[in-house]
Design an enzyme around this catalytic site. Structure first.
Site, mmCIF file in Angstrom:
data_model
loop_
_atom_site.group_PDB
_atom_site.id
_atom_site.type_symbol
_atom_site.label_atom_id
_atom_site.label_comp_id
_atom_site.label_asym_id
_atom_site.label_seq_id
_atom_site.Cartn_x
_atom_site.Cartn_y
_atom_site.Cartn_z
ATOM 1 C CD GLU A 1 44.527 -14.657 18.149
ATOM 2 O OE1 GLU A 1 45.512 -14.592 17.381
ATOM 3 O OE2 GLU A 1 43.540 -13.916 18.057
ATOM 4 C CG HIS B 1 44.980 -13.181 23.829
ATOM 5 N ND1 HIS B 1 45.052 -11.805 23.786
ATOM 6 C CD2 HIS B 1 43.863 -13.513 23.132
ATOM 7 C CE1 HIS B 1 44.033 -11.343 23.076
ATOM 8 N NE2 HIS B 1 43.287 -12.363 22.678
ATOM 9 C CG HIS C 1 39.372 -10.479 25.048
ATOM 10 N ND1 HIS C 1 38.367 -11.180 24.409
ATOM 11 C CD2 HIS C 1 40.501 -10.723 24.321
ATOM 12 C CE1 HIS C 1 38.856 -11.818 23.354
ATOM 13 N NE2 HIS C 1 40.148 -11.575 23.282
ATOM 14 C CD GLU D 1 54.090 -2.946 45.970
ATOM 15 O OE1 GLU D 1 53.955 -4.123 45.646
ATOM 16 O OE2 GLU D 1 54.071 -2.541 47.139
ATOM 17 C CG HIS E 1 41.892 -8.363 20.351
ATOM 18 N ND1 HIS E 1 41.771 -9.042 19.159
ATOM 19 C CD2 HIS E 1 41.821 -9.325 21.305
ATOM 20 C CE1 HIS E 1 41.601 -10.329 19.383
ATOM 21 N NE2 HIS E 1 41.633 -10.525 20.680
HETATM 22 P P1 13P Z 1 40.233 -18.756 20.196
HETATM 23 O O1 13P Z 1 38.864 -19.235 20.664
HETATM 24 O O2 13P Z 1 40.570 -19.262 18.834
HETATM 25 O O3 13P Z 1 41.285 -19.069 21.239
HETATM 26 O O4 13P Z 1 40.160 -17.181 20.043
HETATM 27 C C1 13P Z 1 39.843 -16.367 21.125
HETATM 28 C C2 13P Z 1 40.483 -15.028 21.065
HETATM 29 O O5 13P Z 1 40.587 -14.361 22.055
HETATM 30 C C3 13P Z 1 40.994 -14.541 19.753
HETATM 31 O O6 13P Z 1 41.822 -13.440 19.903
HETATM 32 ZN ZN ZN Z 2 41.389 -12.329 21.766
#
Ligand code: 13P
Ligand code: ZN
Length: 270
Positions: A116, A139, A141, A169, A210
């Site tokens: 990413e 980033h 999940h 808040e 995602h």
């Molecule tokens: P990477 O292992 O390449 O960082 O990918 C993980 C991920 O969350 C892809 O969206």
């Molecule tokens: Zn991801």
């Protein structure tokens, strides 16, 4: 020269990704983090003339030419970073208009930066234009934000208002709200460009089905942003199927604006 593993930025990065793993936001290799560094700060720990490898980035970002980033590796597990930082993290300097990345430290098993990387670098460019102090793109999940993208309208105003209504808040922590992308193929320049576009108006961008992207001036602030949005999504997922008897009203949110001296995104409150 001091050992780079003792650098405050390295210690903070390792603590943060470990904490993200402990929160359940980063199963397997899920998630990625990039932290922009000043070359002079890196030079306290590394000979910045010594380039280990040069990697193609696959995009152009002239704004980032010469900038250094500590970044997580592709396919690497956040749970392992604290035990083997030099394998799981890398420190790169962008050159040739951002088309190349010079590896100064890390990725010691021959690895490379996160898949990413385009979304990270393009988001850095976008956020730096809004806030020159921005240093972090993160980033991950988180389960409840992800779950919410299956059952909630993906309209950004509706999604934001629901999150604001879940904890008092929230509106104070992210008054600009959250932006939302539909499902897109990850790891591409296209999702990178779309994320960066959304980053122009908010520090949080949800990737439907995602995960989420956050931006901030340091690792703590960015972690806290995602943590707050995820807490709100958790409450939503606990109550979405129940009859609601109480809610935070727009009038109460206007009181919060006054009390905390901030302004909610234009047009999002009645
Ligand atoms: P990477 O292992 O390449 O960082 O990918 C993980 C991920 O969350 C892809 O969206
Ligand atoms: Zn991801």
């Amino acid at each position: 020269m001091s050992c780079i593993l003792e650098a405050p930025f390295m210690i903070e990065m390792i603590r943060t990704v470990t904490n993200m793993y402990d929160h359940g936001w980063d199963e397997r290799n899920g998630g990625n983090v990039s932290l922009m560094l000043e070359e002079k700060d890196v030079a306290e720990y590394l000979d910045t003339h010594r380039v280990l490898r040069t990697l193609d980035t696959g995009f152009t970002a002239p704004e980032l030419d010469g900038r250094c980033f500590l970044v997580t590796g592709t396919g690497k597990y956040f749970k392992n970073v604290q035990y083997a930082p030099e394998v799981n993290l890398g420190l790169v300097r962008l050159t040739e208009q951002g088309q190349k990345a010079e590896l100064l430290w890390g990725f010691s098993d021959g690895g490379r930066f996160t898949s990413e990387f385009p979304a990270h670098m393009m988001s850095h460019v976008a956020r730096l234009k809004v806030d020159p102090d921005n240093r972090v793109i993160m980033h991950c999940h988180p389960a409840n934000l992800l779950a919410m993208t299956y059952v909630h309208d993906l309209d950004e105003k509706a999604f934001t208002r629901t999150l604001w209504q879940m904890c008092t808040e929230c509106i104070v922590v992210f008054p600009e709200g959250v932006n939302v992308l539909p499902w897109m193929l990850c790891g591409t320049n296209e999702i990178g460009e779309a994320t960066a576009e959304k980053m122009k108006t908010a520090r949080l961008v949800v990737w439907s089905q995602h995960g989420i992207y956050g931006a901030g001036k340091d690792l703590d602030e960015t972690f806290g942003l995602i943590e707050t949005a995820e807490k709100a999504a958790e409450i939503y997922m606990k109550i979405a199927h129940l009859p609601w008897k109480n809610v935070i009203t727009d009038e109460q949110m206007h009181q919060l604006e006054k009390r905390f001296g901030m302004k909610a995104r234009e047009g999002y409150l009645d």
